[in-house]
Design a protein around this motif. Structure first.
Motif, short mmCIF file in Angstrom:
data_model
loop_
_atom_site.label_atom_id
_atom_site.label_comp_id
_atom_site.label_asym_id
_atom_site.label_seq_id
_atom_site.Cartn_x
_atom_site.Cartn_y
_atom_site.Cartn_z
N ARG A 1 0.85 -1.22 0.00
CA ARG A 1 0.00 0.00 0.00
C ARG A 1 0.87 1.25 0.00
NH1 ARG A 1 -5.09 -1.33 4.03
NH2 ARG A 1 -5.80 -3.15 2.89
N TRP A 2 1.95 1.19 0.75
CA TRP A 2 2.89 2.33 0.79
C TRP A 2 3.50 2.54 -0.61
CZ3 TRP A 2 8.38 1.87 0.27
CH2 TRP A 2 9.12 3.04 0.54
N MET A 3 3.87 1.45 -1.29
CA MET A 3 4.44 1.60 -2.64
C MET A 3 3.42 2.23 -3.59
SD MET A 3 6.54 -1.98 -2.91
CE MET A 3 7.43 -1.70 -4.45
N ARG A 4 2.16 1.87 -3.37
CA ARG A 4 1.11 2.47 -4.19
C ARG A 4 1.08 3.99 -4.01
NH1 ARG A 4 -3.11 2.08 -7.39
NH2 ARG A 4 -4.54 3.72 -6.83
N THR A 5 1.27 4.43 -2.78
CA THR A 5 1.28 5.89 -2.55
C THR A 5 2.45 6.55 -3.26
OG1 THR A 5 2.66 5.87 -0.54
CG2 THR A 5 0.27 5.58 -0.22
N LYS A 6 3.46 5.76 -3.60
CA LYS A 6 4.63 6.31 -4.31
C LYS A 6 4.44 6.23 -5.83
CE LYS A 6 6.76 6.98 -0.46
NZ LYS A 6 6.80 8.35 0.07
N GLY A 7 3.32 5.67 -6.26
CA GLY A 7 3.05 5.64 -7.71
C GLY A 7 3.23 4.28 -8.37
N VAL A 8 3.52 3.24 -7.58
CA VAL A 8 3.60 1.89 -8.17
C VAL A 8 2.18 1.34 -8.25
CG1 VAL A 8 4.55 -0.44 -7.92
CG2 VAL A 8 5.88 1.54 -7.14
N ARG A 9 1.80 0.84 -9.42
CA ARG A 9 0.44 0.30 -9.57
C ARG A 9 0.50 -1.22 -9.66
NH1 ARG A 9 -2.25 3.03 -14.40
NH2 ARG A 9 -4.14 2.11 -13.55
N PHE A 10 -0.58 -1.85 -9.22
CA PHE A 10 -0.60 -3.31 -9.17
C PHE A 10 -1.81 -3.86 -9.90
CE2 PHE A 10 1.68 -1.85 -5.36
CZ PHE A 10 2.86 -2.57 -5.50
N MET A 11 -1.72 -5.14 -10.29
CA MET A 11 -2.85 -5.84 -10.92
C MET A 11 -2.78 -7.33 -10.58
SD MET A 11 -1.55 -5.81 -14.87
CE MET A 11 -2.60 -7.16 -15.42
N PRO A 12 -3.88 -8.05 -10.75
CA PRO A 12 -3.82 -9.50 -10.49
C PRO A 12 -3.02 -10.21 -11.59
CG PRO A 12 -6.10 -8.70 -10.49
CD PRO A 12 -5.26 -7.62 -11.09
N ILE A 13 -2.38 -11.31 -11.23
CA ILE A 13 -1.55 -12.05 -12.19
C ILE A 13 -2.44 -13.05 -12.94
CG2 ILE A 13 0.63 -13.28 -12.49
CD1 ILE A 13 1.38 -12.56 -9.65
N TRP A 14 -3.36 -12.53 -13.76
CA TRP A 14 -4.30 -13.43 -14.43
C TRP A 14 -3.56 -14.48 -15.25
CZ3 TRP A 14 -8.91 -12.20 -12.66
CH2 TRP A 14 -9.26 -10.87 -12.43
N GLY A 15 -2.53 -14.05 -15.97
CA GLY A 15 -1.91 -14.90 -16.98
C GLY A 15 -1.18 -16.11 -16.44
N ARG A 16 -0.59 -15.99 -15.27
CA ARG A 16 0.34 -17.03 -14.83
C ARG A 16 -0.06 -17.74 -13.54
NH1 ARG A 16 6.37 -14.48 -15.62
NH2 ARG A 16 6.48 -14.71 -17.88
N GLN A 17 -0.98 -17.13 -12.77
CA GLN A 17 -1.26 -17.70 -11.46
C GLN A 17 -2.71 -18.15 -11.31
OE1 GLN A 17 2.50 -17.86 -10.25
NE2 GLN A 17 0.84 -18.42 -8.89
N ALA A 18 -3.45 -18.17 -12.42
CA ALA A 18 -4.84 -18.60 -12.33
C ALA A 18 -5.20 -19.30 -13.63
CB ALA A 18 -5.75 -17.40 -12.12
N TYR A 19 -5.82 -20.46 -13.54
CA TYR A 19 -6.36 -21.12 -14.73
C TYR A 19 -7.86 -20.86 -14.76
CZ TYR A 19 -2.01 -23.80 -14.96
OH TYR A 19 -0.69 -24.17 -15.04
N LYS A 20 -8.42 -20.77 -15.99
CA LYS A 20 -9.86 -20.59 -16.11
C LYS A 20 -10.48 -21.97 -16.25
CE LYS A 20 -12.94 -17.31 -18.30
NZ LYS A 20 -13.10 -16.31 -19.33
#
Ligand SMILES: Cc1cc2nc3c(=O)[nH]c(=O)nc-3n(C[C@H](O)[C@H](O)[C@H](O)COP(=O)(O)OP(=O)(O)OC[C@H]3O[C@@H](n4cnc5c(N)ncnc54)[C@H](O)[C@@H]3O)c2cc1C
Length: 489
Positions: free
Chosen positions: A110-129
């Protein structure tokens, strides 16, 4: 104050120090185009505690309701992170360091986010549909936007905004130290060596993975033959200068993180390919060595919990290589790194043709191994890549415990891998404030450490996504403490 290194741990330290009002100089050995250390080579995956989707929304406000509806994010509570660190390190992880890592992981992102780092879920590699729904597995759910390059660029931008100076091509060669502690850094820049005084120094300049001589000395014979997955600049300088100043070495000096890595990859990482040389879908297939034999349980656990130790197992095989074999049923599930142009692959319509194309392998034995494997698969159990499905093999000397599928549907595909070393586990002893400890006890005044060169967290193995998380947590701790010392707050 001075921060040595300019990867994730170093930049988090610099940002935390700037918050304390310190004037911060970052020394980066690499030229600007190659800067950012191993952090730039990563996919940007961070292992962090979250108790449910609300925690993820706080970190990733862009997450839409329809994405949430389509996904089982489950949770990764602190207990699960502790369990993973304990189990994978055979309960040797330093309890105090592990506690900081786990309990500060969520707040640090959360602190890194306040510094401008953005995050997303790792759809491609850590979840199968499966049945129209994504399911995350293995405790690793969050990655930085733009992967490692996006992460490093965001941290550099933040550092510049906060007034941090970054000197590129500036190699720290020693600490200036006396009985009262560390008072500066010796640095070689543009062919000239100079001494720079500092009220505090944070070492965040990586392990010794890119140093073939040290690898052989500490990891053992044969490790000089491994390929380096990332930066060529992490040659143990920070460790050497701290040890020379009396620092205490700790942790698993004969251990490292090493994975299945393309056999044709260059000696060091290539930023245009990033982590694309890794080959992490082996739980879906089998691995054969030069003798044509399987040598490991490819399905022992989710890849997050086996990949970091299997590089060493591949290094121990004759010729230091293996072939990963898949068929048309599992090929669509392979990770994106299997599609890169640079992959060393073989394809054929029959298993007989395939084994004849596997360079360096004993073909008759390889065919017999595949035939015996196919006969041993427990086909009565359903295949489900999202859970440990128990679909194993019966009666083989080396079992495959989960995700066993007969390799029987053409076309067949195989990928040649060797051992790629990621980073080394041994390092410096630190306390709760990331102060480097002296061999004779107590901290060395003015000296802090974060990132790969901290020892005591990882032994034998490692849960995927913990390197960046540890670098951020300890970078922030080290930078905060060093910044307070430097600014007198
Ligand atoms: C291909 C690859 C993929 C990976 N994927 C992931 C992932 O998705 N998630 C994850 O958690 N971990 C991942 N890792 C591991 C991760 O990269 C490391 O754990 C983490 O980046 C280490 O951060 P660090 O800041 O300690 O070191 P680094 O990022 O390596 O930074 C060290 C810095 O020190 C500099 N330096 C070295 N010597 C000197 C000197 N004498 N003077 C000045 N500067 C010096 C280097 O140039 C570099 O900038 C991956 C690693 C690789 C190689």
């Amino acid at each position: 104050m001075i921060v040595v290194g300019a990867g994730n741990a170093a930049l988090c330290a610099a940002l935390a120090a700037a918050e304390q009002g310190a004037s911060v100089l970052v020394l980066e050995r690499a030229p600007e185009a190659l800067s950012g250390g191993n952090s730039r080579f990563t996919a940007g995956a961070f292992r962090c505690v979250y108790d449910g989707v609300d925690d993820l929304k706080a970190l990733m406000p862009d997450l839409t309701e329809s994405e949430i509806a389509q996904t089982d994010f489950s949770a990764y509570p602190a207990e699960a992170f502790f369990d993973d660190m304990g189990r994978l390190t055979e309960y040797r992880t330093d309890p105090k360091l592990c506690d900081l890592l786990v309990t500060r992981s969520r707040a640090t992102l959360r602190w890194m986010r306040t510094k401008g780092v953005r995050f997303m879920p790792i759809w491609g590699r850590q979840a199968y549909k499966v049945d129209g729904r994504f399911k995350f597995w293995g405790g690793l759910t969050v990655e930085a936007w733009g992967g490692g390059p996006g992460l490093v660029d965001a941290l550099y931008a933040a550092a510049r905004r906060e007034g941090v100076t970054i000197a590129f091509g500036a190699r720290a060669t020693g600490l200036i130290a006396n009985d009262d502690g560390v008072t500066g850094v010796r640095v070689r820049h543009a062919g000239a060596t100079q001494e720079i005084a500092a009220k505090a120094v944070v070492l965040a300049c990586g392990g010794f993975e890119a140093n073939a001589e040290w690898r052989t000395r500490y990891l053992g014979p044969g490790w000089d033959l491994a390929k380096v997955r990332g930066t060529a600049f992490n040659t143990g300088d920070g460790l050497a200068m701290a040890l020379a100043a009396g620092a205490r070495a700790t942790g698993n000096w004969s251990g490292c993180h090493a994975v299945a890595w393309d056999r044709g990859a260059p000696e060091f990482g290539d930023l245009t390919v990033g982590d694309g040389f890794q080959k992490h879908s082996y739980p879906l297939g089998v691995m054969l060595n030069a003798a044509g034999d399987r040598f490991v349980d490819e399905g022992a656990d989710f890849r997050n919990y086996t990949y970091a130790k299997y590089g060493a197992v591949i290094l121990r095989q004759p010729g230091q290589f293996a072939w990963q074999v898949f068929d048309a049923k599992t090929a669509p599930l392979l990770r994106d790194e299997y599609r890169i142009r640079q992959a060393t692959r073989a394809r054929a319509d029959t298993l007989e043709e395939l084994v004849a194309r596997l360079d360096g392998i004993e073909p008759a034995r390889a065919l017999a191994t595949l035939t015996a494997f196919n006969a041993a698969v427990m086909t009565e159990r359903a295949f489900d890549p999202n859970v440990k499905d128990g679909r194993g093999t019966r009666g083989l000397p080396i079992p495959k415990s989960n995700w066993a599928n007969r390799i029987d549907t053409p076309p067949f595909e195989a990928y040649a891998v060797t051992c790629g070393v990621t980073f080394t586990f041994g390092g410096l002893a630190i306390d709760d404030d990331a102060r480097v400890l002296h061999e004779d006890g107590g901290p060395i005044p003015g000296l802090y450490a974060a990132g790969e060169l901290v020892g005591g967290l990882f032994y034998f193995n490692y849960p995927g996504g913990t390197g960046l998380m540890a670098g951020a947590v300890f970078g922030r701790v080290a930078g905060g403490a060093a910044g307070r010392q430097a600014s007198g707050r």
